[in-house]
Design an enzyme around this catalytic site. Structure first.
Site, PDB file in Angstrom:
ATOM      1  CB  CYS A 307      -1.002  -0.016   1.131  1.00 32.26           C
ATOM      2  SG  CYS A 307      -0.294  -0.299   2.714  1.00 32.26           S
TER       3      CYS A 307
HETATM    4  C1  UN1 Z   1       1.101  -2.621   3.551  1.00 36.28           C
HETATM    5  O1  UN1 Z   1       1.421  -2.581   2.375  1.00 36.28           O
HETATM    6  O2  UN1 Z   1      -0.112  -2.832   3.885  1.00 36.28           O
HETATM    7  O3  UN1 Z   1       6.251   0.395   4.930  1.00 36.28           O
HETATM    8  C2  UN1 Z   1       2.039  -2.483   4.685  1.00 36.28           C
HETATM    9  C3  UN1 Z   1       6.045  -0.652   4.319  1.00 36.28           C
HETATM   10  C4  UN1 Z   1       5.829  -1.931   5.105  1.00 36.28           C
HETATM   11  C5  UN1 Z   1       4.391  -2.121   5.458  1.00 36.28           C
HETATM   12  C6  UN1 Z   1       3.444  -2.080   4.297  1.00 36.28           C
HETATM   13  N1  UN1 Z   1       6.662  -1.904   6.284  1.00 36.28           N
HETATM   14  O4  UN1 Z   1       6.000  -0.700   3.098  1.00 36.28           O
END
Ligand code: UN1
Length: 542
Positions: A307
Site C-alpha cells: 500500500c
Molecule cells: C502494507 O502494504 O499494507 O512500509 C504495509 C512498508 C511496510 C508495510 C506495508 N513496512 O512498506
C-alpha cells in the site's frame, strides 16, 4: 474436535511438482480445529508455481463466524482480567517462537504469495518487532493520576479494552499486518475474530497455531478462513447485530468506506488502512542515483503490491531526461522470477491470479487515460518476456514492469491506485508545482521527496497531506514503532504501530474517588480564590 496443539499437520494425498505437501487447513475457534459448517473448502495455490497446491481451507459460513464470535465473547472477561504484564509475556513468547521458526515461516510466505524471500523475511521480522515492542508495553499500558479541583478527592484514568475485535487484512503483508492489529488488540485485553486473507490462509493458520503455542488461552484469537464477500462480510454484518466492538481493516478504499458506514451507524470504532497513490518528488539538488534507487524500489519492489508502493513519480523538468535514462536502465534490467529458485530477483509473481487480473485492468485504464506507455507488455509469457525474466512464465502469474510517462493531473491514472508493477510519471515546473501534484490525488498514505535543499525538504514535509513522508528515501519502509496510516482516501485517521495504535484498541475510563465522605459538587463547591489588592505602579520601572 481437537485442540490446535494436540495435532501435527494433516497432509492431503495430492502430489505437488516441487515435492511439497498440501495440508488440510482448519479454522481455529476456541482453540479447536474446525471445518466449515457445510464442509465447503477453497484452495490456496502458489502464484509462482500454479500447480503447487498448499492446502484446502474452510470456506467459512455465517454459522462459523458466529461460533468464532461466541468464543471471543466468552473468552473476553477472563482475558481482560488477566494482568497486562502476563498478556505481554505471552506476546513476547509469540515473538520468540516466530524467531525460532522464522526461516520456515518466511519460505512459506514466499510459497503462498510469491514475495521474494528477502521481503518475506522483512514482513515476518515486522511481526517479530511488533511482539517485542508490545511485550514490554504490557508492563506499561499506563493510566494517569489527575489532581481534583476538590479536596480529599482523587482522579484516575485507565485504559480499558473495547471487547471483541473483527480483524480483516490483505494478503500482501500476511504476517506483519495482522500482527500490527492483533498484538496491540490482545495486549489491551481485547479478544479477536480474525478473517484470514483468501490468498494467504496457510500462513495465517501457521501464525495462529504459533500464537496458541505461545500460551494464548482458547478463544482469545479465533481464526476463520474464507472470502471477503463471505466470512469477511459476515463479520462486518455482525457489527449491525451488536456482536462486534471494533473492526480493523486493511484493504481497498471502496470496502473501507462500506465498513466505515456500518461501524458509523452503530457507533463502533473502526481502524481503516486503505489505498494509496503515493507521490515521490525528485528535485534538481537531489543525489540522482540515490533517487533512482528509491523510485525503482518503491515502484517495483514487491511487484508494486504494497500500500506504500510508489504511485506518481514527479520529476522536476531540469533533471527529467537524466533521471529517466538512469531509471530505464534499471527497469530494463529487472530480474523477475521465483525467489525460491533464483537468486537476486527484484520481484516475483503477483500475489494471486485475482491480483493479476485486477492489475491488467488497471494497465488498460492507464492507457485509456492517455498516458504514454514506454515500457511493459502486460503478463509475461514464454514469447513475451523481459530480458532478465528467470522462471518459466506459464508456471506462475508474472507481470512486466510498466512505466507510463506524460501523466497529467486531469488523467484518471493520476488519481487511481494501480496495485502492481507500474509507475505513472509527471513532470513538474518547479517546487510549488511538484508539491501541488503530490497533493492532488485523492489519497494521502505515504509520500517522499529527494532533495538536498533543506528548505525544500521542510516545505515538503509541512505542505504535504499524508500520513507518512520519506525525505531522501522511498515511499516504503515503515518501522514497527512509528505510527502507520493515512489521511484523505487512505484511511480514517487511525494509526497502526507504536504507542499510537493503543488508542485504537482501548478507551479511556475516568474514575473519581471521593474520600471526603460527603457530596462535593465539581465546579459548584470549588473554593474561589480572591485576588489581593496591590498598589504598585509598574510603569515607574519602565
Ligand atoms: C502494507 O502494504 O499494507 O512500509 C504495509 C512498508 C511496510 C508495510 C506495508 N513496512 O512498506
Amino acid at each position: 474436535m481437537v485442540h490446535v496443539l494436540e495435532t501435527g499437520l494433516e497432509f492431503l494425498a495430492n502430489e505437488n511438482p516441487n515435492g511439497k505437501p498440501a495440508v488440510r487447513g482448519y479454522n481455529i475457534i476456541n482453540g479447536q480445529l474446525t471445518l466449515a459448517s457445510d464442509g465447503a473448502t477453497f484452495s490456496s495455490m502458489n502464484p509462482a508455481l500454479l500447480k503447487d497446491h498448499l492446502g484446502e481451507f474452510p470456506l467459512s459460513t455465517k454459522a462459523d463466524v458466529n461460533a468464532a464470535l461466541d468464543a471471543a465473547h466468552e473468552a473476553f472477561p477472563g482475558w481482560a482480567a488477566t494482568p497486562a504484564p502476563t498478556r505481554g509475556q505471552i506476546i513476547g513468547n509469540m515473538g520468540r517462537l516466530l524467531m525460532d521458526h522464522k526461516d520456515a515461516i518466511v519460505a512459506l510466505e514466499t510459497r503462498e504469495i510469491g514475495k521474494t524471500l528477502k521481503e518475506a523475511a522483512g514482513s515476518v521480522q515486522e511481526a517479530i518487532d511488533t511482539c517485542l515492542f508490545f511485550q514490554s508495553e504490557g508492563r506499561r499500558l499506563y493510566g494517569q493520576t489527575v489532581n481534583s479541583e476538590l479536596p480529599d478527592k482523587e482522579l484516575f484514568t485507565y485504559r480499558r479494552p473495547l471487547g471483541v475485535c473483527g480483524i480483516i487484512n490483505a494478503c500482501n503483508f500476511p504476517a506483519a499486518v495482522p500482527f500490527w492489529k492483533m498484538i496491540p488488540a490482545i495486549m489491551c485485553g481485547n479478544t479477536c475474530v480474525w478473517k484470514s486473507p483468501q490468498d494467504a490462509p496457510l500462513l495465517s493458520f501457521a501464525l495462529a497455531r504459533i500464537m496458541h503455542e505461545a500460551g494464548l488461552p482458547n478463544g482469545v484469537i479465533n481464526l476463520v478462513h474464507g472470502k471477503g464477500s463471505g466470512a469477511g462480510q459476515h463479520l462486518v454484518d455482525a457489527v449491525d447485530e451488536g456482536r462486534v466492538n471494533k473492526i480493523s481493516f486493511t484493504g481497498s478504499t471502496e470496502v473501507g468506506k462500506m465498513i466505515g458506514e456500518v461501524c458509523g451507524r452503530n457507533l463502533v470504532s473502526c481502524s481503516l488502512e486503505l489505498g494509496g497513490k503515493n507521490p515521490l518528488v525528485v528535485m534538481p539538488s537531489a543525489n540522482l542515483d540515490n533517487a533512482v534507487e528509491g523510485a525503482y524500489w518503491g515502484g517495483f519492489g514487491t511487484a508494486g503490491q504494497r500500500c506504500t508502493s510508489l504511485g506518481n513519480l514527479i520529476l522536476h523538468e531540469d533533471i527529467y531526461d537524466e533521471f529517466m535514462t538512469k531509471l530505464m536502465a534499471k527497469v530494463e534490467a529487472t530480474r523477475i522470477g521465483d525467489s525460491l529458485v533464483h537468486d537476486g530477483v527484484l520481484y516475483g509473481p503477483m500475489l494471486s491470479e485475482k491480483y493479476a487480473k485486477d492489475f491488467l485492468v488497471a494497465v488498460e485504464m492507464c492507457k485509456a487515460s492517455g498516458a504514454n506507455l514506454i515500457h511493459g507488455k502486460g503478463r509475461i509469457s514464454s514469447d513475451n518476456k523481459p530480458t532478465n525474466f528467470l522462471s518459466t512464465a506459464e508456471d506462475g502469474v508474472y507481470m512486466w514492469p510498466h512505466v507510463f510517462t506524460d501523466v497529467t493531473e486531469d488523467m484518471e491514472c493520476f488519481h487511481e491506485e494501480v496495485f502492481g508493477p507500474a509507475i505513472t510519471i509527471c513532470k513538474a515546473r518547479d517546487f510549488d508545482h511538484a508539491l501541488h501534484l503530490a497533493n492532488a490525488s485523492p489519497y494521502g498514505l505515504s509520500s517522499a521527496i529527494y532533495t538536498n535543499d533543506r528548505l525544500e525538504a521542510y516545505r515538503y514535509k509541512t505542505g504535504i497531506k499524508a500520513g507518512m513522508t520519506g525525505i531522501n528515501n522511498s515511499t516504503t519502509g515503515a518501522e514497527a514503532h512509528l505510527p502507520f496510516g493515512g489521511v484523505k482516501g487512505s484511511g480514517n485517521g487511525t494509526r497502526e504501530s507504536g504507542i499510537w495504535v493503543i488508542e485504537a484498541y482501548s478507551y479511556w475510563h475516568a474514575v473519581n474517588d471521593e474520600l471526603s465522605g460527603k457530596l462535593q459538587l465539581a465546579q459548584m463547591d470549588v473554593e474561589e480564590v480572591e485576588m489581593a489588592e496591590a498598589d504598585v505602579d509598574w510603569t515607574q520601572l519602565a
